[in-house]
Design a protein around this motif. Structure first.
Motif, PDB file in Angstrom:
ATOM      1  N   TRP A  45      19.539 -27.187 -16.903  1.00 24.22           N
ATOM      2  CA  TRP A  45      19.305 -26.515 -15.452  1.00 24.22           C
ATOM      3  C   TRP A  45      20.411 -26.723 -14.403  1.00 24.22           C
ATOM      4  N   TRP A  46      21.516 -27.700 -14.820  1.00 24.35           N
ATOM      5  CA  TRP A  46      22.632 -27.740 -13.912  1.00 24.35           C
ATOM      6  C   TRP A  46      23.725 -26.579 -14.095  1.00 24.35           C
ATOM      7  N   LEU A  47      23.899 -26.314 -15.545  1.00 27.31           N
ATOM      8  CA  LEU A  47      24.674 -24.972 -15.738  1.00 27.31           C
ATOM      9  C   LEU A  47      23.982 -23.723 -15.206  1.00 27.31           C
ATOM     10  N   LEU A  48      22.770 -23.501 -15.420  1.00 28.83           N
ATOM     11  CA  LEU A  48      22.140 -22.134 -15.024  1.00 28.83           C
ATOM     12  C   LEU A  48      22.263 -22.208 -13.549  1.00 28.83           C
ATOM     13  N   GLY A  49      21.744 -23.402 -12.797  1.00 29.75           N
ATOM     14  CA  GLY A  49      21.919 -23.428 -11.348  1.00 29.75           C
ATOM     15  C   GLY A  49      23.485 -22.960 -10.790  1.00 29.75           C
ATOM     16  N   LEU A  50      24.547 -23.752 -11.415  1.00 27.21           N
ATOM     17  CA  LEU A  50      25.865 -23.208 -10.908  1.00 27.21           C
ATOM     18  C   LEU A  50      25.972 -21.864 -11.263  1.00 27.21           C
ATOM     19  N   SER A  51      25.557 -21.251 -12.428  1.00 31.26           N
ATOM     20  CA  SER A  51      25.734 -19.714 -12.756  1.00 31.26           C
ATOM     21  C   SER A  51      25.214 -18.876 -11.751  1.00 31.26           C
ATOM     22  N   MET A  52      23.973 -19.155 -11.377  1.00 34.44           N
ATOM     23  CA  MET A  52      23.031 -18.316 -10.101  1.00 34.44           C
ATOM     24  C   MET A  52      24.092 -18.396  -8.913  1.00 34.44           C
ATOM     25  N   VAL A  53      24.451 -19.612  -8.606  1.00 32.08           N
ATOM     26  CA  VAL A  53      25.534 -19.738  -7.335  1.00 32.08           C
ATOM     27  C   VAL A  53      26.636 -18.797  -7.424  1.00 32.08           C
ATOM     28  N   ALA A  54      27.350 -18.934  -8.769  1.00 32.65           N
ATOM     29  CA  ALA A  54      28.352 -18.333  -8.738  1.00 32.65           C
ATOM     30  C   ALA A  54      28.344 -16.766  -8.761  1.00 32.65           C
ATOM     31  N   THR A  55      27.021 -16.350  -9.553  1.00 32.07           N
ATOM     32  CA  THR A  55      26.848 -14.907  -9.653  1.00 32.07           C
ATOM     33  C   THR A  55      26.725 -14.338  -8.200  1.00 32.07           C
ATOM     34  N   SER A 184      31.577 -19.357 -18.425  1.00 32.70           N
ATOM     35  CA  SER A 184      32.606 -19.041 -17.389  1.00 32.70           C
ATOM     36  C   SER A 184      32.353 -19.261 -16.024  1.00 32.70           C
ATOM     37  N   ASP A 185      31.072 -19.064 -15.678  1.00 35.16           N
ATOM     38  CA  ASP A 185      30.406 -19.208 -14.306  1.00 35.16           C
ATOM     39  C   ASP A 185      30.783 -20.513 -13.808  1.00 35.16           C
ATOM     40  N   PHE A 186      30.805 -21.675 -14.724  1.00 38.26           N
ATOM     41  CA  PHE A 186      31.054 -23.148 -14.502  1.00 38.26           C
ATOM     42  C   PHE A 186      32.283 -23.251 -13.769  1.00 38.26           C
ATOM     43  N   PHE A 187      33.346 -22.710 -14.397  1.00 38.83           N
ATOM     44  CA  PHE A 187      34.602 -22.653 -13.806  1.00 38.83           C
ATOM     45  C   PHE A 187      34.877 -21.731 -12.569  1.00 38.83           C
ATOM     46  N   LEU A 188      34.131 -20.688 -12.743  1.00 40.93           N
ATOM     47  CA  LEU A 188      34.289 -19.414 -11.629  1.00 40.93           C
ATOM     48  C   LEU A 188      33.633 -20.090 -10.158  1.00 40.93           C
TER      49      LEU A 188
END
Length: 602
Positions: A45-55, A184-188
């Protein structure tokens, strides 16, 4: 503006990191289409959540927020803040349904929920309509922002920005697939947030700006500060607040804010480990997206009014920018030119990060539609996994090329935002109800999609707008175009629903058996199945939607309270800030209690 060695080290170091991720995961991503588009449905969940925010932190978002603040004040952001209601409904009602469906794309849902040739047509048509047309328009808007940033901050020609920004992104996206995008979204995310917050702090404290207090007291800013529109201004109140909260959030389809979930948000829910992780990801995303992230952009927009009070002052400072690209949204890039070495590199890298995150997601998502919902359905039903991955990579490149050409023809992000809202007006109610009302069929969606699109085009390109909405001579006030499209579209699709045949018993029962939506909207189907001794109800659990709506409302109060409290702490209005902070604590407690009482939640 001149980049120094330190800035180049930061920017190219970031490029190298992202390319390394894409190359590193490319082998596993290319194993099969599920890995390439959904990362094997194994994401936390945390990785997908960060990815949604980054996107959703794209290069055009700061520009759009700047345009809204400079044109309509902080309250102008209600045009997109209203979609929090959609987001919370997705969290507590639809996230677990999407994950339970186990489809590969949200368009595959059509042949799960509907049947026959109409369902097949709908799936294939929307694969092109959304995956290509809408997707290319959205990416072109993001690329337009990159063009303006490149033009103002680096003096680059539009085509140079398009080629340099697009090339590395499309290579990374084609190689790494969905796993590369999410990793990559994690770092982005962290790079983008560091750049936004650092830039806001520095720019507000520039000598020519004078600090936060000077900004808040500036004559150009005073009338822009209110988080709510002026209640004495009827037109502003209706346009900025009433229409978004009463109509727009549930009636309009918009990328990233689809009623009932959809698009790349659905893609991430479908990639989650299980239903609980899908819920956790979308909840985390909504908190970050609405409550905290907008304020650094808002502060830069307000500070820009001190330095560049109008478009003419921006043009005077940047005469090389062509007139067709001039607009209030340029003020964000203009302010970025005042950053010092080091911080400038971080901000440039953060803007590149924002661009790459959004574009890579759009490319992978759009490509998944083309592969699963058009190529495999229409062209090659016997396609192997390797063939589907190859088509995915080719379509990724083609989508990038199309969006790049369109970006060169666009002028401002606000126009694209309003156009997409108009195209989707009136369709949102279907996406909310189709899970819980058996009578909705494929023709409901087909007629809604075409009628809203045709009406949007007619209002933009013909005298119909002047006849209906001209301020002095029109039948309706100018702000009524969105409600008008919504009302007419809703009447049309409801009519189509009742004059066409319902879906077959087999289709409806199969859908119910898999999803278990429950509720009074399926009572007729359940009763008929029981009368024929067909078992489609697998659980005795209480219908969760009423509890989900309670949780949704509690979540809305919580996140809006955080957003308001943050703003009032920044404004120095401490009494209001303290009251709202208490509301945050109370609403969080209420949400926790409601959440604990729900079944199968994160």
């Amino acid at each position: 503006m001149k980049l120094e060695l330190l800035d180049y080290i930061i920017i190219f170091g970031f490029f190298a990191l992202v390319l390394f991720i894409g190359i590193y995961v490319s082998k596993k991503s290319g194993q099969n289409s599920t890995e390439y588009f959904l990362s094997g449905r194994s994401m936390p969940w945390w990785l997908l959540g960060l990815s949604m925010v980054a996107t959703t932190f794209s290069t055009d978002t700061p520009n759009l927020v700047t345009d809204l603040v400079r044109s309509n004040g902080v309250s102008g952001n209600w045009g997109w803040w209203c979609f929090l209601l959609t987001g919370m409904l997705t969290v507590f009602v639809y996230a677990k349904l999407w994950r339970k469906s186990n489809v590969k794309t949200d368009l595959e849902f059509y042949e799960l929920r509907y049947g026959g040739k109409a369902a097949s047509f709908l799936r294939k048509f929307r694969a092109i309509y959304l995956g290509v047309l809408f997707n290319v328009i959205t990416m072109a808007s993001v690329t337009l922002a990159a063009i303006k940033i490149g033009g103002v901050m680096l003096g680059l020609e539009p085509w140079v920005t398009v080629v340099s920004a697009g090339l590395i992104t499309v290579v990374f996206s084609a190689l790494g697939g969905f796993k590369g995008v999410v990793y990559s979204d994690f770092f982005l995310f962290f790079m983008a947030m560091a750049g936004a917050i650092g830039a806001a702090y520095y720019l507000v404290n520039l000598p020519e700006v004078g600090g936060l207090q000077a900004v808040l007291e500036n004559e150009n800013v005073k009338d822009k500060l209110s988080i709510l529109p002026d209640f004495s201004d009827k037109r502003a109140l209706i346009t900025a607040l009433i229409i978004p909260l009463a109509v727009q959030w549930w009636s309009s389809w918009y990328p990233g804010g689809e009623p009932g979930g959809g698009g790349y948000i659905a893609q991430r829910m479908l990639a989650a480990k299980n239903e609980n992780h899908a819920i956790g990801a979308t909840f985390f995303f909504n908190i970050m997206h609405y409550a905290l992230r907008p304020w650094p952009w808002i502060l830069v927009a307000l500070a820009s009014l001190v330095v560049y009070p109008d478009i003419a002052s921006i043009h005077e400072a940047f005469p090389n920018v062509t007139e067709d690209k001039l607009g209030h949204d340029l003020a964000y890039s203009a302010m970025m030119t005042k950053l010092p070495t080091g911080l400038l590199g971080v901000v440039m890298a953060s803007l590149v990060a924002a661009y790459m995150s959004t574009i890579s997601t759009q490319l992978n998502w759009g490509s998944s539609y083309i592969v699963y919902d058009f190529y495999k359905q229409q062209i090659n039903p016997e396609a192997t996994e390797k063939q589907m991955v190859n088509v995915g990579r080719i379509s990724t490149v083609l989508l990038m090329v199309l969006s790049a050409f369109l970006a060169l023809a666009l002028q401002d992000a606000m126009g694209v935002f309003n156009l997409l809202l108009s195209f989707g007006a009136g369709t949102g109610l279907i996406f909310i109800l189709r899970w819980f009302w058996w009578r909705i069929n494929a023709w409901s969606e087909i007629t809604a999609m075409f009628s809203s699109g045709i009406l949007a085009v007619l209002l933009e390109t013909t005298p119909l707008r002047g006849y209906l909405f001209a301020p002095e001579t029109g039948i309706f006030p100018e702000w009524a175009d969105l409600p008008f499209i919504m009302l007419v579209t809703t009447i049309i699709w409801l009519t189509a629903t009742f004059v066409t045949q319902p879906e077959s018993k087999e289709v409806l029962r199969s859908f119910y058996l898999k999803i278990q939506p429950g509720g009074p909207g399926w009572a007729k189907v359940v009763d008929e199945a029981e009368a024929e001794n067909v078992e489609i109800v697998k659980t005795n659990e209480k219908w969760s939607v009423p509890s989900g709506i309670k949780a949704m409302l509690s979540g809305v109060v919580l996140i809006y309270s955080i957003m308001f409290a943050t703003g009032y702490w920044i404004y120095g209005k401490y009494q209001l800030a303290i009251i709202l902070t208490i509301v945050v604590a109370v609403s969080a407690f209420v949400l926790l209690k409601v959440w604990q009482g729900m079944k199968n939640v994160f």
